[in-house]
Design a protein around this motif. Structure first.
Motif, PDB file in Angstrom:
ATOM      1  N   GLU A   9       0.943  -1.109   0.033  1.00 30.87           N
ATOM      2  CA  GLU A   9      -0.205   0.024  -0.155  1.00 30.87           C
ATOM      3  C   GLU A   9       0.952   1.128  -0.167  1.00 30.87           C
ATOM      4  N   LEU A  10       1.930   1.282   0.687  1.00 29.37           N
ATOM      5  CA  LEU A  10       2.939   2.428   0.890  1.00 29.37           C
ATOM      6  C   LEU A  10       3.523   2.567  -0.693  1.00 29.37           C
ATOM      7  N   ASP A  11       3.926   1.557  -1.158  1.00 27.36           N
ATOM      8  CA  ASP A  11       4.336   1.616  -2.568  1.00 27.36           C
ATOM      9  C   ASP A  11       3.576   2.225  -3.431  1.00 27.36           C
ATOM     10  N   ASP A  12       2.220   1.663  -3.546  1.00 29.73           N
ATOM     11  CA  ASP A  12       1.241   2.269  -4.334  1.00 29.73           C
ATOM     12  C   ASP A  12       0.839   3.718  -4.212  1.00 29.73           C
ATOM     13  N   GLY A  13       0.987   4.148  -2.947  1.00 31.09           N
ATOM     14  CA  GLY A  13       0.710   5.573  -2.613  1.00 31.09           C
ATOM     15  C   GLY A  13       1.765   6.712  -3.305  1.00 31.09           C
ATOM     16  N   VAL A  14       2.835   5.732  -2.870  1.00 30.92           N
ATOM     17  CA  VAL A  14       3.989   6.943  -3.074  1.00 30.92           C
ATOM     18  C   VAL A  14       4.210   6.948  -4.723  1.00 30.92           C
ATOM     19  N   ALA A  15       3.738   5.830  -5.399  1.00 32.18           N
ATOM     20  CA  ALA A  15       3.663   6.030  -6.857  1.00 32.18           C
ATOM     21  C   ALA A  15       2.780   6.755  -7.595  1.00 32.18           C
ATOM     22  N   ALA A  16       1.500   6.685  -6.584  1.00 35.56           N
ATOM     23  CA  ALA A  16       0.612   7.462  -7.261  1.00 35.56           C
ATOM     24  C   ALA A  16       0.789   8.999  -6.924  1.00 35.56           C
ATOM     25  N   ILE A  41      12.998   7.466   3.877  1.00 36.72           N
ATOM     26  CA  ILE A  41      12.533   6.431   3.256  1.00 36.72           C
ATOM     27  C   ILE A  41      11.860   6.646   1.864  1.00 36.72           C
ATOM     28  N   LEU A  42      10.781   8.036   2.450  1.00 38.94           N
ATOM     29  CA  LEU A  42       9.957   8.440   1.470  1.00 38.94           C
ATOM     30  C   LEU A  42      10.900   8.969   0.259  1.00 38.94           C
ATOM     31  N   LEU A  43      11.986   9.800   0.583  1.00 38.37           N
ATOM     32  CA  LEU A  43      12.663  10.362  -0.338  1.00 38.37           C
ATOM     33  C   LEU A  43      13.189   9.382  -1.134  1.00 38.37           C
ATOM     34  N   ALA A  44      13.943   8.206  -0.617  1.00 37.25           N
ATOM     35  CA  ALA A  44      14.529   7.006  -1.553  1.00 37.25           C
ATOM     36  C   ALA A  44      13.533   6.743  -2.437  1.00 37.25           C
ATOM     37  N   LEU A  89      10.647  21.375  -4.350  1.00 36.55           N
ATOM     38  CA  LEU A  89       9.501  20.499  -3.494  1.00 36.55           C
ATOM     39  C   LEU A  89      10.105  20.248  -2.291  1.00 36.55           C
ATOM     40  N   ILE A  90       9.569  20.423  -1.246  1.00 38.59           N
ATOM     41  CA  ILE A  90       9.815  20.359   0.092  1.00 38.59           C
ATOM     42  C   ILE A  90       9.007  18.608   0.374  1.00 38.59           C
ATOM     43  N   ILE A  91       9.965  17.974   0.864  1.00 41.32           N
ATOM     44  CA  ILE A  91       9.033  16.734   1.420  1.00 41.32           C
ATOM     45  C   ILE A  91       9.344  16.342   2.623  1.00 41.32           C
ATOM     46  N   ASP A  92       8.229  15.793   3.462  1.00 43.57           N
ATOM     47  CA  ASP A  92       8.338  15.625   4.994  1.00 43.57           C
ATOM     48  C   ASP A  92       7.333  14.096   5.020  1.00 43.57           C
ATOM     49  N   ASP A  93       7.692  13.664   6.343  1.00 45.25           N
ATOM     50  CA  ASP A  93       6.926  12.275   6.463  1.00 45.25           C
ATOM     51  C   ASP A  93       5.587  12.787   6.773  1.00 45.25           C
ATOM     52  N   ILE A  94       5.117  13.587   7.814  1.00 43.78           N
ATOM     53  CA  ILE A  94       3.780  13.591   8.268  1.00 43.78           C
ATOM     54  C   ILE A  94       3.421  15.050   8.446  1.00 43.78           C
ATOM     55  N   PHE A  95       2.448  15.319   8.166  1.00 42.87           N
ATOM     56  CA  PHE A  95       1.629  16.609   8.353  1.00 42.87           C
ATOM     57  C   PHE A  95       0.749  16.434   9.571  1.00 42.87           C
ATOM     58  N   GLY A 148       7.393   3.477  11.551  1.00 41.18           N
ATOM     59  CA  GLY A 148       7.914   2.749  10.288  1.00 41.18           C
ATOM     60  C   GLY A 148       7.888   3.598   9.179  1.00 41.18           C
ATOM     61  N   TYR A 149       8.695   3.033   8.225  1.00 48.33           N
ATOM     62  CA  TYR A 149       8.725   3.548   7.070  1.00 48.33           C
ATOM     63  C   TYR A 149       9.290   5.132   7.276  1.00 48.33           C
ATOM     64  N   GLY A 150      10.369   5.172   8.006  1.00 51.10           N
ATOM     65  CA  GLY A 150      11.071   6.126   8.224  1.00 51.10           C
ATOM     66  C   GLY A 150      10.633   6.894   9.577  1.00 51.10           C
TER      67      GLY A 150
END
Ligand code: 5GP
Ligand code: MG
Length: 177
Positions: A9-16, A41-44, A89-95, A148-150
């Motif tokens: 699910e994480l992979d699908d969501g990141v791909a989308a 992990i999200l970055l990678a 583009l700034i990326i973060d784990d959680i808002f 998890g996942y970072g």
């Protein structure tokens, strides 16, 4: 620990989310600035779904919260890149409350990028205390503490390949040192 999002699910969501980002920027060069350490992990994973010319910079944001006073955010820019006149583009784990991302966005805007947007893996629903919203969100999640996942709890659990909710017994068990 209860699994909230599986590896798949994480992979699908990141791909989308990567598709939405690709749609927004096209072939234009992009500078990605990741807020460490939670977005590691999200970055990678995210950048390997993006095909435009891409640079990666890192910043670290730490908030010092004393008592009930709202936190003062310190941003370490040692591994930051020059972002003047770039699409950023700034990326973060959680808002969560949104205060961290808002402060980072304000600071980055001072450096005069050509454009500035944000992408987060998770948006915790009902917690926002700021008026801004991230431009890209992979998942909306309920108000639970996730790891998890970072994402960590006391610097542990970042290596879990899935996203889990910590339950009371997880909080009690001390880590081996
Ligand atoms: P905000 O400034 O939006 O309230 O907080 C953002 C930061 O708080 C995130 O980058 C993350 O470090 C931390 N945080 C917020 N909620 C969670 C959570 O459920 N789990 C973990 N591990 N960290 C969280
Ligand atoms: Mg963080």
């Amino acid at each position: 620990m209860k699994i909230l999002l599986t590896e798949k699910e994480l992979d699908d969501g990141v791909a989308a989310m990567a598709q939405q980002i690709a749609h927004a920027y096209g072939d234009k060069p992009l500078t990605v600035i990741a807020i460490m350490t939670g977005s590691l992990i999200l970055l990678a994973d995210l950048i390997r779904y993006l095909e435009m010319p891409l640079r990666v910079g890192l910043i670290q944001a730490s908030s010092y919260r004393g008592g009930t006073t709202s936190g003062q955010l310190t941003i370490n820019e040692t591994m930051q890149l020059d972002i003047k006149d770039r699409d950023v583009l700034i990326i973060d784990d959680i808002f969560d409350t949104g205060k961290t991302l808002r402060e980072v966005m304000l600071r980055m805007a001072e450096l005069k990028p050509k454009s500035l947007r944000s992408a987060v893996l998770l948006n915790k629903q009902g917690k926002q205390e700021v008026s801004m919203q991230p431009d890209f969100v992979a998942f909306n999640i309920p108000d639970e503490f996730v790891v998890g996942y970072g994402l960590d709890y006391q610097d542990h659990y970042r290596n879990l390949p899935y996203l889990a909710c910590l339950e009371p017994q997880d909080l009690q068990s001390p880590f081996p040192l």
